[in-house]
Design an enzyme around this catalytic site. Structure first.
Site: not given
Ligand SMILES: NC(=O)c1ccc[n+]([C@@H]2O[C@H](COP(=O)([O-])OP(=O)(O)OC[C@H]3O[C@@H](n4cnc5c(N)ncnc54)[C@H](O)[C@@H]3O)[C@@H](O)[C@H]2O)c1
Ligand SMILES: [Zn+2]
Length: 358
Positions: A120, A184, A227, A237, A245, A252, A265
């Site tokens: 929980r 972003e 943020k 939100e 957004n 998207h 993204h």
């Molecule tokens: N919760 C939220 O508010 C929110 C906001 C935006 C995005 N997201 C989510 O975040 C995700 C995308 O995040 P992301 O772009 O970090 O992707 P990710 O976590 O897949 O990382 C991108 C790539 O970078 C690699 N990587 C990570 N750290 C590294 C480092 N220090 N050195 C070398 N390689 C590294 C990872 O292995 C991966 O291949 C999506 O699932 C999206 O939906 C969530």
């Molecule tokens: Zn985003």
């Protein structure tokens, strides 16, 4: 070390930003030393940073276990959530266990969701390793996983206890991940701070190459501040948070139709912001000069070229988006660069026109 606070009454927490600060983790979390820690990470990140971190935590007297999840977005699934629960139970983790998300947004989102639901709800901290996670996903408490039908359809709001941003971790991050995050980062300037947008534009090359640590820390800090400010005024939100957004409705749709993985993204959001700026201009909210300024800044980024896009499919995808309420598309437009508003007075025609111009 820079500190930014996310103000949410008894759920408030600090974001620490600096270079090499992961080495000070045991000092920062001294008061949590008696708790069991579970690091959730991916193998590639474990190899890069995990082992060193565990060694330093162990020698400082921390009790640490590690749970490794698969690489890439496919890790954000309910079956992985269940598998993490099993690993935690096997290691006798209880309500006092604290999780650490060590990774990008994928690790952060699933760890946050496990923390929101295991027994929980338990504590967790975010240690983002991608630039996108540092400026966006690690902050704000939106956690979740994907279903085959769509991304982030299952989730919960659950704020971390703290976020630790160490820019040293970015050394090996692939260039495309950096550019995607820049999408972003420009968004924060566009929606809330014109001067910050101009600073990003002027220092773009230096920022993309990480050559100036102080500038990078200040820039990440400003993104986190914006943020944090928006989240603390509208955690769930219901209203203001929707401005985050900006660029995302069309972004998207592009991600879905072009295919996840082909367009990252932040790259999709960058194109989405150009389209949203056309719409803002069409509606009389954004003058031509500012529209062109936003567009040229984004087009200066080395984004992948868009293939011919079918606007009818894009429009269909937009209508199935989570941001559509009671059949109305809630769309973020700019009322001047640095000031975003949400409108539902948007016509299909203007959406299609903007997408055709991309
Ligand atoms: N919760 C939220 O508010 C929110 C906001 C935006 C995005 N997201 C989510 O975040 C995700 C995308 O995040 P992301 O772009 O970090 O992707 P990710 O976590 O897949 O990382 C991108 C790539 O970078 C690699 N990587 C990570 N750290 C590294 C480092 N220090 N050195 C070398 N390689 C590294 C990872 O292995 C991966 O291949 C999506 O699932 C999206 O939906 C969530
Ligand atoms: Zn985003």
């Amino acid at each position: 070390m820079k500190r930014i606070d996310v103000g949410l009454d008894d759920r408030s927490y600090p974001i620490w930003i600096g270079s090499g600060i992961l080495g000070q983790f045991s000092d920062l979390f001294h008061s949590y030393r008696d708790r069991q820690w579970a690091i959730i990470t991916q193998q590639s990140i474990q190899n890069l940073f995990g082992e060193k971190l565990i060694e330093s935590l162990n020698s400082a007297g921390f009790n640490v276990i590690v749970v490794v999840i698969p690489e890439e977005e496919k890790a954000k699934s309910l079956s992985q959530v269940e598998s993490i629960y099993h690993s935690l139970l096997e290691k006798n983790c209880d309500r006092s266990t604290i999780l650490m998300a060590l990774g990008g947004g994928v690790v952060g989102d699933i760890t946050g969701f496990v923390a929101a639901t295991y027994m929980r709800g338990i504590d967790y901290v975010q240690v983002p390793t991608t630039l996108l996670a540092m400026v966006d996903s690690a902050i704000g408490g939106k956690t979740g996983v994907n279903l085959p039908q769509g991304k982030n359809l299952i989730g919960a709001f659950h704020q971390p206890r703290s976020v630790v941003v160490d820019i040293e971790l970015l050394q090996n991050l692939p260039d495309r991940e950096v550019i995607s995050a820049m999408g972003e980062m420009l968004k924060y300037g566009a929606i809330q701070d014109r001067e910050f947008f101009m600073r990003l534009k002027e220092n773009m090359n230096s920022l993309l190459s990480f050559e100036n640590e102080t500038l990078l820390i200040d820039t990440i800090g400003r993104c986190c501040e914006i943020k944090a400010d928006v989240v603390s005024r509208d955690e769930r939100e219901s209203d203001l948070r929707r401005i985050l957004n900006f660029g995302h409705t069309i972004g998207h749709a592009l991600e879905t139709t072009v295919g996840f993985g082909i367009l990252k993204h932040g790259e999709a959001v960058a194109y989405g912001m150009i389209a949203a700026s056309y719409i803002s201009h069409d509606m009389g909210y954004l003058n031509r000069k500012e529209r062109d300024l936003l567009e040229s800044t984004i087009r200066n980024l080395p984004l992948p070229e868009l293939m011919q896009i079918d606007t009818t499919t894009l429009l269909e995808t937009i209508k199935h988006d989570k941001k559509v309420r009671a059949g109305k598309v809630h769309f973020v437009v700019l009322k001047g660069l640095g000031n975003a508003i949400v409108t539902n007075q948007i016509s299909d025609d203007s959406l299609v026109r903007a997408m055709e111009l991309l």
